[in-house]
Write a protein that holds these residues in place. Structure first.
Motif, short mmCIF file in Angstrom:
data_model
loop_
_atom_site.label_atom_id
_atom_site.label_comp_id
_atom_site.label_asym_id
_atom_site.label_seq_id
_atom_site.Cartn_x
_atom_site.Cartn_y
_atom_site.Cartn_z
N ARG A 1 0.84 -1.22 0.00
CA ARG A 1 0.00 0.00 0.00
C ARG A 1 0.86 1.25 0.00
NH1 ARG A 1 -3.00 -2.95 3.80
NH2 ARG A 1 -2.08 -1.74 5.51
N ALA A 2 1.94 1.24 0.77
CA ALA A 2 2.84 2.40 0.80
C ALA A 2 3.47 2.63 -0.57
CB ALA A 2 3.93 2.19 1.86
N ILE A 3 3.82 1.55 -1.26
CA ILE A 3 4.42 1.67 -2.59
C ILE A 3 3.39 2.19 -3.59
CG2 ILE A 3 5.44 0.36 -4.50
CD1 ILE A 3 6.69 -1.47 -2.36
N GLN A 4 2.15 1.71 -3.50
CA GLN A 4 1.10 2.19 -4.39
C GLN A 4 0.85 3.68 -4.18
OE1 GLN A 4 -2.33 -0.28 -3.71
NE2 GLN A 4 -1.48 -2.03 -4.82
N HIS A 5 0.83 4.12 -2.93
CA HIS A 5 0.64 5.54 -2.65
C HIS A 5 1.80 6.36 -3.22
CE1 HIS A 5 -2.08 4.55 1.04
NE2 HIS A 5 -2.72 4.44 -0.11
N THR A 6 3.01 5.83 -3.09
CA THR A 6 4.17 6.54 -3.65
C THR A 6 4.07 6.64 -5.17
OG1 THR A 6 5.56 5.74 -1.82
CG2 THR A 6 6.68 6.54 -3.80
N ALA A 7 3.64 5.56 -5.81
CA ALA A 7 3.49 5.57 -7.27
C ALA A 7 2.43 6.58 -7.70
CB ALA A 7 3.12 4.17 -7.77
N HIS A 8 1.30 6.62 -7.00
CA HIS A 8 0.25 7.57 -7.34
C HIS A 8 0.71 9.01 -7.08
CE1 HIS A 8 -2.91 4.18 -6.62
NE2 HIS A 8 -2.35 4.11 -7.81
N ARG A 9 1.43 9.19 -5.98
CA ARG A 9 1.94 10.52 -5.66
C ARG A 9 2.94 10.99 -6.70
NH1 ARG A 9 4.25 9.33 -1.15
NH2 ARG A 9 2.30 9.30 -0.01
N THR A 10 3.76 10.07 -7.17
CA THR A 10 4.74 10.42 -8.20
C THR A 10 4.05 10.82 -9.50
OG1 THR A 10 6.33 8.87 -7.23
CG2 THR A 10 6.72 9.56 -9.51
N GLU A 11 3.06 10.04 -9.90
CA GLU A 11 2.33 10.36 -11.14
C GLU A 11 1.63 11.70 -11.02
OE1 GLU A 11 -1.21 8.41 -13.95
OE2 GLU A 11 -0.51 7.38 -12.14
N ASP A 12 1.04 11.97 -9.87
CA ASP A 12 0.35 13.24 -9.66
C ASP A 12 1.33 14.41 -9.70
OD1 ASP A 12 -2.04 14.89 -8.56
OD2 ASP A 12 -0.45 15.25 -7.09
N ALA A 13 2.47 14.26 -9.02
CA ALA A 13 3.44 15.35 -8.96
C ALA A 13 4.02 15.66 -10.33
CB ALA A 13 4.56 14.99 -7.98
N VAL A 14 4.36 14.63 -11.08
CA VAL A 14 4.94 14.83 -12.41
C VAL A 14 3.91 15.48 -13.35
CG1 VAL A 14 5.82 13.65 -14.45
CG2 VAL A 14 6.63 12.99 -12.17
N THR A 15 2.67 15.03 -13.26
CA THR A 15 1.63 15.62 -14.10
C THR A 15 1.46 17.11 -13.80
OG1 THR A 15 0.44 13.51 -14.18
CG2 THR A 15 -0.81 15.49 -14.74
N ARG A 16 1.57 17.49 -12.54
CA ARG A 16 1.43 18.90 -12.16
C ARG A 16 2.62 19.73 -12.65
NH1 ARG A 16 0.46 18.08 -5.94
NH2 ARG A 16 0.52 20.36 -5.86
N ILE A 17 3.75 19.10 -12.87
CA ILE A 17 4.90 19.83 -13.44
C ILE A 17 4.65 20.13 -14.91
CG2 ILE A 17 7.33 19.60 -14.10
CD1 ILE A 17 6.97 20.25 -11.18
N PHE A 18 4.04 19.19 -15.63
CA PHE A 18 3.87 19.35 -17.07
C PHE A 18 2.59 20.09 -17.45
CE2 PHE A 18 6.82 15.71 -17.12
CZ PHE A 18 7.73 16.16 -18.06
N THR A 19 1.69 20.30 -16.51
CA THR A 19 0.41 20.94 -16.83
C THR A 19 0.24 22.20 -15.99
OG1 THR A 19 -0.75 19.58 -15.19
CG2 THR A 19 -0.68 18.77 -17.47
N PRO A 20 -0.51 23.18 -16.48
CA PRO A 20 -0.77 24.39 -15.70
C PRO A 20 -1.76 24.10 -14.57
CG PRO A 20 -1.98 24.45 -17.77
CD PRO A 20 -1.09 23.24 -17.84
N ASP A 21 -1.79 24.98 -13.61
CA ASP A 21 -2.70 24.83 -12.47
C ASP A 21 -4.08 25.32 -12.86
OD1 ASP A 21 -3.91 24.55 -10.08
OD2 ASP A 21 -2.68 26.01 -8.98
N LEU A 22 -5.00 24.38 -13.04
CA LEU A 22 -6.36 24.72 -13.44
C LEU A 22 -7.34 24.60 -12.29
CD1 LEU A 22 -6.50 22.84 -16.87
CD2 LEU A 22 -5.87 25.21 -16.43
N THR A 23 -6.84 24.31 -11.10
CA THR A 23 -7.73 24.12 -9.96
C THR A 23 -8.03 25.42 -9.24
OG1 THR A 23 -5.84 23.64 -8.52
CG2 THR A 23 -6.91 21.77 -9.60
N HIS A 24 -7.25 26.45 -9.49
CA HIS A 24 -7.49 27.76 -8.87
C HIS A 24 -7.86 28.79 -9.95
CE1 HIS A 24 -4.93 25.63 -5.97
NE2 HIS A 24 -5.58 26.32 -5.07
N ARG A 25 -8.78 29.68 -9.61
CA ARG A 25 -9.21 30.69 -10.56
C ARG A 25 -8.16 31.77 -10.68
NH1 ARG A 25 -15.00 32.89 -9.15
NH2 ARG A 25 -14.48 34.05 -11.05
N ASN A 26 -7.89 32.14 -11.90
CA ASN A 26 -6.96 33.23 -12.16
C ASN A 26 -7.78 34.51 -12.29
OD1 ASN A 26 -5.38 35.15 -13.90
ND2 ASN A 26 -3.85 33.53 -13.64
#
Length: 233
Positions: A197-222
């Motif tokens: 479970r810890a490894i799965q969480h790390t894998a998901h966290r890694t995918e999320d973090a990398v995706t946020r590097i390559f994409t703009p922040d669309l969760t907050h209103r500009n």
């Protein structure tokens, strides 16, 4: 010593740990070896997780925020030197995006390779724990079957002079291996599941973090975009 006398002698022992291991026979000794191997792997993986800082996300979130704010150098410094797979993948993504000669496709491919390698390192030896957790109950059952066979053979050898205590003593000795197998398997399976479970969480966290590097922040209103939308109306 006759087979019947041997069984009675086994069941009349003091009940100490060594006596139980001797009574259980080779299967119990094999289970002890497996438990030592499992304990060694568990200690090694715990040390590995602690040294890598698995579960720590503050520096990663800070790096992502700095990168999105345009502070790429500071963002890279925030994760530089960290050894966990998520930090290494984020640092690779930031470093790749800072290079004008590296295309987005090449950077993504390298980040994926680095992340996969890091997750694979976390998974090492976990399969051995899974194997021990699966084999231990089966070995215990095998020892029980072998013990029951010996008990009934002793009864057959006793003929008409069979004593019910012989059968009960043989069954007790046989069931000892099943108990030993479960004692080894239950904690090993529980710890192995926690690691996975810890490894799965790390894998998901890694995918999320990398995706946020390559994409703009669309969760907050500009605010500027909101003003433009209102002006267009």
């Amino acid at each position: 010593m006759e087979p019947t006398q041997a069984i009675i002698a086994d069941t009349s022992k003091s009940g100490g740990a060594l006596d139980l291991m001797i009574t259980g026979g080779p299967v119990v000794w094999l289970l002890i070896v497996l438990s030592i191997i499992a304990l060694t792997i568990i200690i090694y993986k715990l040390i590995q997780f602690v040294l890598l800082g698995i579960g720590k996300t503050e520096h990663i979130e800070r790096a992502i925020q700095l990168y999105r704010d345009g502070n790429k150098t500071e963002a890279l410094a925030a994760v530089q030197g960290a050894k966990d797979p998520t930090s290494i993948a984020v640092a690779t993504a930031i470093r790749g995006n800072m290079r004008p000669d590296a295309s987005d496709e090449i950077v993504r491919e390298e980040v994926e390779r680095v992340a996969s390698l890091g997750i694979y390192g976390l998974k090492s030896q976990i399969s051995i724990l899974d194997l021990i957790g699966s084999l231990s109950p089966l070995l215990g059952l095998l020892g029980t079957v072998m013990g029951m066979i010996q008990a009934f053979r002793a009864m057959e050898a006793a003929g008409r002079n069979v004593d019910p205590a012989i059968l009960s003593g043989g069954i007790w000795a046989a069931l000892l291996t099943t108990a030993a197998g479960l004692i080894v398997a239950i904690p090993v399976v529980a710890v192995s599941s926690w690691f996975e479970r810890a490894i799965q969480h790390t894998a998901h966290r890694t995918e999320d973090a990398v995706t946020r590097i390559f994409t703009p922040d669309l969760t907050h209103r500009n605010e500027n975009i909101s003003n433009e939308i209102r002006a267009a109306k």
